[in-house]
Enzyme design. Structure first.
Site, PDB file in Angstrom:
ATOM      1  CE  LYS A 149      -1.306   2.638   3.051  1.00 23.59           C
ATOM      2  NZ  LYS A 149      -1.231   3.910   2.288  1.00 23.59           N
ATOM      3  CD  GLU A 173      14.555   0.648   8.059  1.00 20.45           C
ATOM      4  OE1 GLU A 173      15.023   1.610   8.691  1.00 20.45           O
ATOM      5  OE2 GLU A 173      15.166  -0.406   7.896  1.00 20.45           O
ATOM      6  CB  CYS A 233      14.550   8.353   6.238  1.00 22.95           C
ATOM      7  SG  CYS A 233      15.485   7.248   5.178  1.00 22.95           S
ATOM      8  CD  GLU A 270      12.105  13.104   9.811  1.00 25.33           C
ATOM      9  OE1 GLU A 270      10.932  12.824  10.092  1.00 25.33           O
ATOM     10  OE2 GLU A 270      12.860  12.326   9.214  1.00 25.33           O
TER      11      GLU A 270
HETATM   12  P1  NAD Z   1       3.612   8.732   7.016  1.00 24.08           P
HETATM   13  O1  NAD Z   1       3.909   8.020   8.295  1.00 24.08           O
HETATM   14  O2  NAD Z   1       2.693   9.860   7.021  1.00 24.08           O
HETATM   15  O3  NAD Z   1       3.011   7.698   5.959  1.00 24.08           O
HETATM   16  C1  NAD Z   1       3.664   6.487   5.649  1.00 24.08           C
HETATM   17  C2  NAD Z   1       2.638   5.462   5.216  1.00 24.08           C
HETATM   18  O4  NAD Z   1       1.824   5.102   6.332  1.00 24.08           O
HETATM   19  C3  NAD Z   1       1.683   5.947   4.131  1.00 24.08           C
HETATM   20  O5  NAD Z   1       1.511   4.890   3.196  1.00 24.08           O
HETATM   21  C4  NAD Z   1       0.400   6.197   4.912  1.00 24.08           C
HETATM   22  O6  NAD Z   1      -0.751   6.079   4.121  1.00 24.08           O
HETATM   23  C5  NAD Z   1       0.456   5.109   5.948  1.00 24.08           C
HETATM   24  N1  NAD Z   1      -0.383   5.323   7.127  1.00 24.08           N
HETATM   25  C6  NAD Z   1      -1.035   6.451   7.512  1.00 24.08           C
HETATM   26  N2  NAD Z   1      -1.677   6.241   8.687  1.00 24.08           N
HETATM   27  C7  NAD Z   1      -1.407   4.975   9.059  1.00 24.08           C
HETATM   28  C8  NAD Z   1      -1.773   4.172  10.195  1.00 24.08           C
HETATM   29  N3  NAD Z   1      -2.510   4.659  11.181  1.00 24.08           N
HETATM   30  N4  NAD Z   1      -1.284   2.919  10.255  1.00 24.08           N
HETATM   31  C9  NAD Z   1      -0.504   2.420   9.269  1.00 24.08           C
HETATM   32  N5  NAD Z   1      -0.143   3.118   8.184  1.00 24.08           N
HETATM   33  C10 NAD Z   1      -0.580   4.383   8.072  1.00 24.08           C
HETATM   34  O7  NAD Z   1       5.052   9.091   6.430  1.00 24.08           O
HETATM   35  P2  NAD Z   1       5.369   9.962   5.127  1.00 24.08           P
HETATM   36  O8  NAD Z   1       5.023  11.378   5.453  1.00 24.08           O
HETATM   37  O9  NAD Z   1       4.785   9.307   3.931  1.00 24.08           O
HETATM   38  O10 NAD Z   1       6.934   9.807   5.037  1.00 24.08           O
HETATM   39  C11 NAD Z   1       7.826  10.677   5.657  1.00 24.08           C
HETATM   40  C12 NAD Z   1       8.469  10.023   6.869  1.00 24.08           C
HETATM   41  O11 NAD Z   1       9.032   8.772   6.506  1.00 24.08           O
HETATM   42  C13 NAD Z   1       9.595  10.817   7.455  1.00 24.08           C
HETATM   43  O12 NAD Z   1       9.485  10.872   8.862  1.00 24.08           O
HETATM   44  C14 NAD Z   1      10.842  10.025   7.087  1.00 24.08           C
HETATM   45  O13 NAD Z   1      11.939  10.226   7.908  1.00 24.08           O
HETATM   46  C15 NAD Z   1      10.325   8.649   7.073  1.00 24.08           C
HETATM   47  N6  NAD Z   1      11.129   7.773   6.208  1.00 24.08           N
HETATM   48  C16 NAD Z   1      11.959   6.863   6.789  1.00 24.08           C
HETATM   49  C17 NAD Z   1      12.767   6.067   6.018  1.00 24.08           C
HETATM   50  C18 NAD Z   1      13.693   5.062   6.647  1.00 24.08           C
HETATM   51  O14 NAD Z   1      14.162   4.183   5.961  1.00 24.08           O
HETATM   52  N7  NAD Z   1      13.963   5.156   7.929  1.00 24.08           N
HETATM   53  C19 NAD Z   1      12.721   6.175   4.632  1.00 24.08           C
HETATM   54  C20 NAD Z   1      11.867   7.104   4.062  1.00 24.08           C
HETATM   55  C21 NAD Z   1      11.058   7.892   4.877  1.00 24.08           C
END
Ligand code: NAD
Length: 466
Positions: A168, A244, A278, A372
């Site tokens: 997803k 992650e 990230c 962040e």
């Molecule tokens: P987000 O947490 O808003 O969304 C990530 C995913 O989670 C999306 O697909 C979203 O639809 C889904 N989601 C939303 N609510 C949820 C719930 N209650 N339960 C399960 N899934 C849910 O993150 P984002 O804004 O898309 O991404 C940015 C963040 O991701 C930043 O904090 C970044 O540091 C982190 N990131 C980490 C890595 C890593 O490898 N550590 C890599 C890329 C991004």
């Protein structure tokens, strides 16, 4: 037309939602809005496909993964073009073509890995073997910053080890993933890889996946706040988790560093993908001896970087990906401007364009330093004492990456080892590679990806004794 793929077939949904091009605000395409029933069906067919896939020999699954890598490579340019339109990143530089190239490299490397049976004991008392067994259905939840690369990080090791997947993507960037799944289904047996997508409004598919009794593992990449929710809702079904999450990586410049030599590496360490990365440098600690020169060289380099629509071949940085993130960065920068000195940028641009912004003379305690930002705004903090700088770098709930910049590699190596982070670099940042495990410590996550250690996370151990 972008649809879900469930059991190898296209599934249309009753409602759809628009996906916007961040450079123009125009609708790129309408994405399908899956329901809970679509999720249940995807899990059901993935469970059925698991019975077949997990029984196949590893070599056969390797063949499937190699076919996925080849298919991805053959469609790399098509996917890169689509990625730029929905994500905003440029085609060139460290943009979409780079992301697709990296996705192919990662897929191919994963194909070389194996988890053979390990013999723990084999003597006159008997034999003890350690087997690695696939888990079942893996739920993959991905973010909007590197949608296709992260999808490949999740899907290929899962399939190689015999699991089936329901993926997803983020509501901001679902299209490339939907097309990727469609393409992969040309080479995979039906039900092995299924896609969902949704706007996270009436139905939060990620939350439902995290709690779903038919899913045995969630591999999640996204924010720390959401990752914590995933962990909480996964607890009831004892799902395996790889999380992650976010970070607030520090870069530390030592007094012996050559400002001109390091400027380009530090800049891209911070501004790769517009800072929406990230493990990017999110705060830079610079020793007072080289402070002014480092500031000058960073600004000089930043002036050479072209910001524009990612579809134009000369663009090095595109717009930010979405309004929510743009507003967050605008707020953090507005506050930091009142506390420090803007060296370049600092004013939000048109639409979602935000110029590379560097703000000096900040201190810990300012939100741009402590939080962040996940955007193109780098705070610089002056320091005098290296032990103090290391302590400040470690004084964070996160622990994803960190870097030390110096001419003295051995000294820098020793200091890097003192960082409380999953990755530590010397004279580089966010230098990930497919054969080196990557993951966060402290609040940045749970588990690891890449290499053999990453592959193991898609398995449970069974010890066989006879
Ligand atoms: P987000 O947490 O808003 O969304 C990530 C995913 O989670 C999306 O697909 C979203 O639809 C889904 N989601 C939303 N609510 C949820 C719930 N209650 N339960 C399960 N899934 C849910 O993150 P984002 O804004 O898309 O991404 C940015 C963040 O991701 C930043 O904090 C970044 O540091 C982190 N990131 C980490 C890595 C890593 O490898 N550590 C890599 C890329 C991004």
């Amino acid at each position: 037309m972008y649809d879900l793929v469930i059991d190898g077939r296209r599934v249309t949904t009753e409602t759809r939602f628009p996906v916007l091009n961040p450079a123009t605000g125009a609708v790129v395409a309408e994405a399908p809005n899956a329901t809970e029933a679509d999720l249940d069906r995807a899990v059901e067919v993935a469970q059925a496909a698991f019975r077949d896939l997990s029984a196949r020999p590893e070599e056969e699954r390797r063949g499937l993964c190699e076919a996925m890598a080849a298919k991805l490579e053959a469609h790399a340019e098509e996917l890169a073009q689509l990625l730029t339109r929905e994500q905003g990143k440029p085609l060139n530089g460290l943009g979409s073509r780079w992301e697709l190239g990296a996705a192919v490299v990662w897929a191919r490397h994963t194909c070389t890995l194996s988890l053979p049976v390990k013999t723990i004991q084999n003597d006159n008392r008997g034999t003890v073997e350690l087997h690695r067994k696939p888990l079942g259905v893996v739920g993959s939840i991905t973010p909007w910053n590197f949608p296709i690369l992260i999808a490949v990080w999740h899907v290929v090791p899962a399939v190689l080890t015999g699991n089936t997947v329901v993926i997803k993507p983020s509501p901001y960037t679902p299209l490339t993933t939907l097309r990727f799944v469609e393409l992969m289904n040309e080479v995979l047996p039906a039900g092995v890889l299924n896609s969902l997508a949704g706007d996270d409004r009436a139905v939060n598919l990620g939350a439902l996946m995290s709690a779903h009794p038919g899913i045995r593992k969630i591999v999640f990449t996204g924010s720390s706040a959401t990752g914590q929710k995933v962990a909480a809702s996964a607890a009831a079904t004892m799902k395996r988790l790889t999380l992650e999450m976010g970070g607030n990586d520090a870069g530390i410049v030592l007094p012996d560093a050559d400002p001109r030599t390091i400027a380009e590496g530090v800049f891209w360490g911070a501004f790769i993908n517009n800072g929406q990365t990230c493990a990017a440098i999110k705060r830079l600690y610079v020793h007072e001896d080289v402070y002014d020169e480092v500031c000058d060289e960073l600004v000089k380099y930043a002036r050479t970087v072209s910001v524009g629509d990612g579809t134009e071949e000369g663009t090095a940085l595109g717009p930010m990906q979405n309004r929510m993130q743009f507003d967050k960065v605008s707020r953090l920068v507005a506050d930091a401007k009142t506390r420090g000195r803007v060296l370049i940028g600092g004013e939000p641009g048109e639409g979602l364009f935000f110029p590379p912004t560097i703000i000096a003379d900040l201190e810990d305690g300012v939100a741009l330093v402590d939080e962040e930002q996940f955007g193109p705004a780098l705070p610089i903090i002056r320091y005098r004492d290296i032990d103090d700088a290391i302590a400040r770098a470690n004084d964070s709930p996160w622990g994803l990456g960190g870097s030390i910049w110096s001419k003295d590699i051995q000294k820098a190596r020793g200091l890097a080892l003192r960082l409380e982070t999953g990755s530590a670099w010397v004279n580089k940042h966010v230098a990930i590679q497919p054969d080196a495990p990557f993951g966060g410590v402290k609040g940045s996550g749970l588990g690891t990806e890449f290499g053999e250690e990453g592959l193991q996370e898609y398995t449970d151990i069974q010890v066989l004794s006879y």
